[in-house]
Design an enzyme around this catalytic site. Structure first.
Site, short mmCIF file in Angstrom:
data_model
loop_
_atom_site.label_atom_id
_atom_site.label_comp_id
_atom_site.label_asym_id
_atom_site.label_seq_id
_atom_site.Cartn_x
_atom_site.Cartn_y
_atom_site.Cartn_z
N GLU A 78 12.91 -15.56 -17.20
CA GLU A 78 12.55 -14.15 -17.00
C GLU A 78 11.73 -13.63 -18.20
O GLU A 78 10.77 -12.88 -18.02
CB GLU A 78 13.82 -13.31 -16.78
N CYS A 111 0.87 -1.18 0.00
CA CYS A 111 0.00 0.00 0.00
C CYS A 111 0.90 1.23 0.00
O CYS A 111 2.06 1.16 0.37
CB CYS A 111 -0.88 0.04 1.24
N TRP A 154 -3.85 -2.00 -1.31
CA TRP A 154 -3.84 -3.29 -2.01
C TRP A 154 -4.35 -4.26 -0.97
O TRP A 154 -3.68 -4.53 0.02
CB TRP A 154 -2.42 -3.62 -2.44
N GLU A 162 3.17 -11.80 -17.00
CA GLU A 162 2.67 -10.88 -15.98
C GLU A 162 2.09 -9.59 -16.56
O GLU A 162 1.16 -9.04 -15.99
CB GLU A 162 3.71 -10.59 -14.90
N ASN A 183 -0.10 0.12 6.23
CA ASN A 183 0.39 -0.81 5.22
C ASN A 183 0.92 -2.01 5.98
O ASN A 183 1.69 -1.85 6.92
CB ASN A 183 1.51 -0.13 4.41
N GLY A 184 0.51 -3.22 5.60
CA GLY A 184 0.98 -4.41 6.29
C GLY A 184 -0.18 -5.23 6.81
O GLY A 184 -1.31 -5.09 6.34
N ARG A 243 2.30 1.17 -5.79
CA ARG A 243 2.49 0.31 -4.62
C ARG A 243 1.23 -0.41 -4.20
O ARG A 243 1.27 -1.39 -3.47
CB ARG A 243 2.97 1.15 -3.44
N LYS A 276 8.01 -12.09 -17.78
CA LYS A 276 7.66 -10.73 -18.25
C LYS A 276 6.40 -10.80 -19.11
O LYS A 276 5.48 -10.01 -18.94
CB LYS A 276 8.79 -10.11 -19.09
C1 F6R Z 1 8.43 -9.56 -11.68
C2 F6R Z 1 8.73 -9.05 -10.37
C3 F6R Z 1 8.62 -9.97 -9.20
C4 F6R Z 1 9.69 -9.64 -8.17
C5 F6R Z 1 9.50 -10.45 -6.89
C6 F6R Z 1 10.59 -10.17 -5.89
O1 F6R Z 1 8.55 -8.59 -12.66
O2 F6R Z 1 9.04 -7.91 -10.23
O3 F6R Z 1 8.70 -11.31 -9.58
O4 F6R Z 1 10.94 -9.90 -8.73
O5 F6R Z 1 8.26 -10.15 -6.33
O6 F6R Z 1 10.65 -8.80 -5.59
P1 F6R Z 1 11.91 -8.17 -4.89
O7 F6R Z 1 13.05 -8.22 -5.83
O8 F6R Z 1 11.49 -6.78 -4.54
O9 F6R Z 1 12.17 -9.01 -3.68
#
Ligand code: F6R
Length: 610
Positions: free
Chosen positions: A483, A2, A75, A490, A101-102, A27, A487
């Site tokens: 990856e 959030c 969120w 998602e 948030n949390g 966020r 991409k």
């Molecule tokens: C995909 C993506 C996620 C993050 C994952 C970990 O595009 O961004 O798969 O890589 O949620 O996030 P971090 O790196 O912030 O721990």
């Protein structure tokens, strides 16, 4: 996930807060709300489900003059995303307002107790319980009441609270969820993210676990939940507000894809010098430990876990030690054997991913030396680690990671080389060969962008109606296949799988046909010929083939319907260049399918809950 922003000072709070929310929208974005207190101490609250636009439309001309307020984008974690569950939440008296948030883990128990004591809670959220806890504890001093309330709370939170009778005062607190205070002359800000306040100030205080910040226009007093004063330094952040804006691109993701050469340059700064040798001063304090480790465990999620796979391969190659990647959610409950001779490397761009932080904490408790690789200064992961390597990639706003992937790969490969050199298992020649390639990497990334950006839209159009995609690589190119598939799925919501090419014939080949193309990461590598055989297997099933190949490869066009060219580089960092056309392809597939590129459905930038 959030977004939180609060303001207290001489200016109009309403527009400052809305602008802050706009910068935080990535966020959390299923609802948004704002609370303002005017000169007479009258509280105004508006909240709306949906995107921020719904809130701004509802506010229209009605925003009252106010010098203090707080705002939130949500969120959902507890309760549906609707107007009622949107933050801020209030208490029974209407004096206290809270944004959060949390997750409050003991909220059921707290809520039952509050209701039994006569409180009326109207939403389904865990947050509302907080407002009533503060109400119960309130005896004329908001910070005291917040501290008392938090002593009854279990869970992860960043909160901001205000009381309409205590004008000019905001009280924030953090536990396992980020919160920062911004200071500028006669005004103060509090936010979940630096980006929300950078337009107004770059003087930032990063709150730490258990901090309670008593924020007034002219200053901030930080204590723990018992009221013991804590000193926190002010950091000058050198990200300009423009860095966090779209900079002329249609979407943050496209801007961030194009920022990759710069991000790589920043990631290399101070680490690969003109001497083409690697330097990682951050691990100096760990040198004795790094000489005695026997195993390396990497922990990460999603994109970061694919970058970690590149890192693990480099670590094995240059240290001779076993290195493996486990995704955080598995590591936490089925940890590998951990001891003081197991180096744990946590990879997380946000530094706040709960699934990565919890296993790292566990490893620390078991005595493992920890190195964190993150993009986020002041994030939770930095407090778990004995050494931290920052990606130095600048803020990434689009939910889908791009520049943080390439900088994670680069930083991990540098770290692997540094450990290899330290242990004497990487030769001088190997180091110099890598150093040369790293030095050339930002320019090579620019060439990959220049070659592929103009063609990606056409490529996406040719494949937009495909039922699904199979991405394959082998060895060093396999993480790029994973990856690339992530991409695509998602942001365009098209099904895509990443597989080691040799595995095709063990099952997934049955999916291939004229509607399921094969995307082959066929850059020059030690397994190139093997990969080409796998591509032939796919073609024999009528699959169209998109190949990512090294400039100058004169064979590949025989096997592929479309080729995306990238410059030659060191095999260990080949995924940095190979991913660039795949990011562009995913982006244009999303555009062609009309999806929300920067804020894909069901996803959030930073996943701070388990
Ligand atoms: C995909 C993506 C996620 C993050 C994952 C970990 O595009 O961004 O798969 O890589 O949620 O996030 P971090 O790196 O912030 O721990």
């Amino acid at each position: 996930m959030c977004g939180i922003v609060g303001y207290t000072g001489p200016r109009e709070a309403g527009p400052i807060l809305i602008e802050g929310l706009r910068r935080l929208e990535y966020r959390g974005y299923d609802s948004a709300g704002i609370a303002l207190v005017d000169e007479e101490g009258v509280l105004f609250v508006e909240k709306k489900a949906g995107k921020l636009g719904n809130l701004t439309t509802a506010l229209a001309e009605r925003t009252p003059h106010a010098a203090m307020g707080l705002a939130h984008t949500r969120w959902a974690t507890h309760g549906r995303p609707n107007d009622l569950n949107a933050h801020p939440h209030g208490d029974c008296t209407g004096d206290i307002t809270v944004i959060h948030n949390g997750i409050i883990e003991n909220f059921r128990e707290l809520r039952d107790g509050l209701e039994a004591r006569g409180h009326r809670l109207v939403s389904e959220t865990d947050t509302e319980a907080l407002a009533h806890l503060v109400e119960e504890a309130y005896e004329g001093d908001l910070a005291d009441a917040v501290r008392a309330a938090l002593r009854r709370v279990e869970g992860a939170y960043a909160i901001v609270v205000m009381h309409r009778a205590e004008r000019g005062r905001l009280v924030g607190a953090r536990q396992d969820v980020p919160l920062v205070v911004g200071r500028n002359g006669e005004e103060s800000f509090i936010a979940s993210d630096v980006a929300a306040v950078l337009a107004h100030t770059n003087r930032i205080i990063f709150l730490e676990e258990g901090d309670v910040a008593d924020v007034r226009p002219t200053g901030v007093l930080i204590t723990d939940v018992e009221g013991v004063v804590r000193e926190r330094p002010e950091t000058l952040i050198d990200w300009s507000p423009e860095v966090a804006e779209k900079g002329g691109y249609e979407h943050f993701m496209l801007k961030e894809i194009h920022e990759q050469p710069t991000a790589l340059r920043q990631a290399l700064a101070g680490r690969v010098g003109r001497d083409e040798r690697v330097h990682v001063p951050e691990i100096e304090a760990l040198l004795p430990v790094l000489r005695t480790i026997t195993r390396i465990e990497l922990v990460a999620c999603g994109t970061a876990s694919y970058a970690a796979q590149v890192g693990a391969a480099a670590l094995e190659a240059w240290t001779g030690l076993p290195a493996r990647v486990t995704v955080g959610s598995e590591f936490r409950y089925s940890p590998p054997p951990l001891d003081a001779r197991t180096l744990v490397i946590a990879v997380t761009q946000s530094g706040e991913t709960a699934d990565t932080i919890a296993p790292t904490r566990l490893a620390r408790e078991r005595g493992c030396p920890i190195i964190a690789v993150t993009n986020t200064v002041g994030s939770a992961i930095t407090r778990e680690a004995a050494a931290v390597l920052f990606l130095q990639a600048g803020p990434e706003i689009a939910v889908a990671a791009s520049k943080t992937f390439v900088t994670q790969v680069t930083t991990l490969v540098i770290l692997a080389a540094a450990i290899g050199r330290l242990r004497g298992s990487m030769s001088d020649e190997q180091e110099l060969e890598l150093g040369r390639a790293l030095h050339a990497l930002p320019d090579a990334a620019q060439r990959a962008l220049d070659a592929n950006a103009p063609r990606a839209e056409g490529l996406a159009r040719r494949y937009v109606n495909s039922r699904g995609f199979m991405f394959v690589g082998r060895g060093a190119t396999y993480p790029a296949a994973l990856e690339g598939a992530l991409k695509l799925k998602e942001i365009s919501y098209v099904h895509a799988e990443g597989y080691p090419a040799g595995e095709l014939k063990h099952g997934p080949i049955s999916l291939l046909d004229a509607d399921c193309p094969l995307v082959a990461i066929a850059t020059r590598s030690s397994t190139y010929d093997k990969l080409i055989s796998n591509v032939m297997e796919g073609r024999a099933r009528d699959a169209r083939v998109i190949a990512v190949a090294t400039e100058g490869d004169t064979h590949i066009e025989r096997y592929a319907d479309d080729v995306a060219w990238v410059p030659e580089t060191h095999e260990a960092i080949s995924s940095v260049l190979a991913i660039i056309p795949l990011q562009l392809f995913a982006y244009h597939m999303a555009i062609a399918r009309g999806t929300d590129v920067d804020q894909p459905r069901n996803l959030a930038k930073s996943v701070t809950v388990e």
